[in-house]
Design an enzyme around this catalytic site. Structure first.
Site, PDB file in Angstrom:
ATOM      1  N   THR A  41       0.811  -1.211   0.000  1.00  0.00           N
ATOM      2  CA  THR A  41       0.000   0.000   0.000  1.00  0.00           C
ATOM      3  C   THR A  41       0.844   1.261   0.000  1.00  0.00           C
ATOM      4  O   THR A  41       1.966   1.280   0.528  1.00  0.00           O
ATOM      5  CB  THR A  41      -0.911   0.017   1.249  1.00  0.00           C
ATOM      6  OG1 THR A  41      -1.563   1.281   1.357  1.00  0.00           O
ATOM      7  CG2 THR A  41      -0.106  -0.191   2.521  1.00  0.00           C
TER       8      THR A  41
ATOM      9  N   TYR B  81      -2.111   0.272   9.958  1.00  0.00           N
ATOM     10  CA  TYR B  81      -2.274  -0.415   8.675  1.00  0.00           C
ATOM     11  C   TYR B  81      -1.011  -0.280   7.833  1.00  0.00           C
ATOM     12  O   TYR B  81      -0.449  -1.275   7.340  1.00  0.00           O
ATOM     13  CB  TYR B  81      -3.480   0.146   7.921  1.00  0.00           C
ATOM     14  CG  TYR B  81      -3.569  -0.327   6.489  1.00  0.00           C
ATOM     15  CD1 TYR B  81      -3.737  -1.672   6.196  1.00  0.00           C
ATOM     16  CD2 TYR B  81      -3.473   0.574   5.428  1.00  0.00           C
ATOM     17  CE1 TYR B  81      -3.808  -2.117   4.880  1.00  0.00           C
ATOM     18  CE2 TYR B  81      -3.544   0.145   4.112  1.00  0.00           C
ATOM     19  CZ  TYR B  81      -3.708  -1.202   3.846  1.00  0.00           C
ATOM     20  OH  TYR B  81      -3.768  -1.633   2.549  1.00  0.00           O
TER      21      TYR B  81
END
Length: 325
Positions: A117, A141
């Site tokens: 990501t 995250y």
């Protein structure tokens, strides 16, 4: 047919990856616990239902299918919730990734394409970000995804386990054929939430932050069509199977779009206003991120052919109107 395990294969991006693999002559096996995935979207190969943190279950999956490669997309991906409750994020993204990596290692160093990501970059000091930009995630995250990347680099150095790390920017849109798309009425993704608000299928769109240092004060992101992401997975697989070694690549459109620009595009496509509920900035959200994608183009020959903003929004809106629930 060559068998490819796709963890998270019943999910939004995973199902598109499975379709692309099947259309290219591979046999995808979707590995998913269906906590977020949808069984109806497993159409191009078998489903192995289970938890990727379960080493015994993974061993059985590898023994049954003997895959040539793994595409590891299963993850906990809610940035906001990862800040307020990081435990499940660490369990899925660290323990789960280590379990998958160990299983691949013990099954002939099965190559891995890893779903990472842009959140690993955090608040990037310079834009667009390149693969050599500093990584400084501002959310659990992003941190857990970066740990997964580091583990893969260490496994390559120590054991010769090859991998391609794909740093997605904001996956968006839906299958151009209309077969699959983002599948939750409670999606955390900005585009389906805003479209549902415009169509009267959901609550007002929560606009987190209007005081960023961007042209209109809203956060800036890079939206890339999910079909383009799926195509990059196929190209990464070809790269690994040709023995060209491990690498890390950005996947984006290469341009930044503010939230207000996004809402304007959604209103133009739907012909309806997007009801907005202004909120303070959300912890863990960087002000602006968009990608330099030259490396993916140079190494894989990849281009985001479907990632113009209007096309992304139009495909997502068509899917939501077809499958409003």
């Amino acid at each position: 047919m060559s068998i490819i395990l796709v963890t998270g294969g019943a999910g939004y991006i995973g199902s598109h990856v499975c379709k692309t693999l099947a259309s290219s002559g591979y046999s995808p096996v979707a590995c998913d616990d269906l906590s977020n995935g949808r069984e109806a979207h497993v159409r191009w190969g078998p489903l192995e239902r289970g938890d990727i943190t379960d080493a015994d279950w993974l061993a059985g999956v590898f023994a049954r299918h003997r895959p040539e490669a793994v595409m590891h997309l299963a993850a906990y991906a809610d940035v906001g919730s990862s800040v307020t409750d990081p435990s499940p994020c660490y369990e899925a993204n660290v323990a789960g990734t280590l379990a998958v990596t160990e299983a691949a290692r013990h099954n002939g160093n099965c190559p891995i394409v890893f779903s990472s990501t842009c959140a690993v970059y955090g608040d990037a000091p310079a834009l667009p970000v390149t693969e050599t930009s500093a990584t400084a995630p501002v959310s659990p995250y992003g941190t857990t995804k970066l740990i997964g990347e580091q583990a893969l680099r260490h496994y390559d150095a120590a054991y010769g386990l090859p991998s391609v790390v794909l740093r997605y920017f904001n996956a968006a849109g839906a299958d151009p054929d209309g077969e699959i798309g983002e599948r939750h009425a409670t999606s955390s993704l900005a585009i389906p939430k805003a479209i549902r608000a415009a169509l009267g299928l959901g609550p007002a769109f929560k606009l987190f932050g209007t005081d960023y240092g961007t042209a209109d004060g809203t956060a800036m992101r890079d939206y890339v069509h999910v079909a383009d992401i799926a195509d990059a997975h196929l190209r990464a697989l070809d790269h690994l199977q040709a023995g060209r070694g491990s690498l890390t690549l950005n996947l984006g459109s290469g341009r930044g779009v503010t939230v207000r620009e996004l809402l304007n595009a959604i209103e133009a496509v739907t012909g309806r206003p997007v009801p907005i509920e202004p909120r303070p900035r959300r912890s863990g959200d960087p002000a602006a991120l968009y990608a330099n994608i030259e490396r993916a183009t140079d190494v894989l020959g990849w281009t985001p052919a479907n990632s113009d903003l209007h096309g992304i929004v139009a495909s997502a809106a068509a899917w939501i109107e077809k499958s409003p629930g």
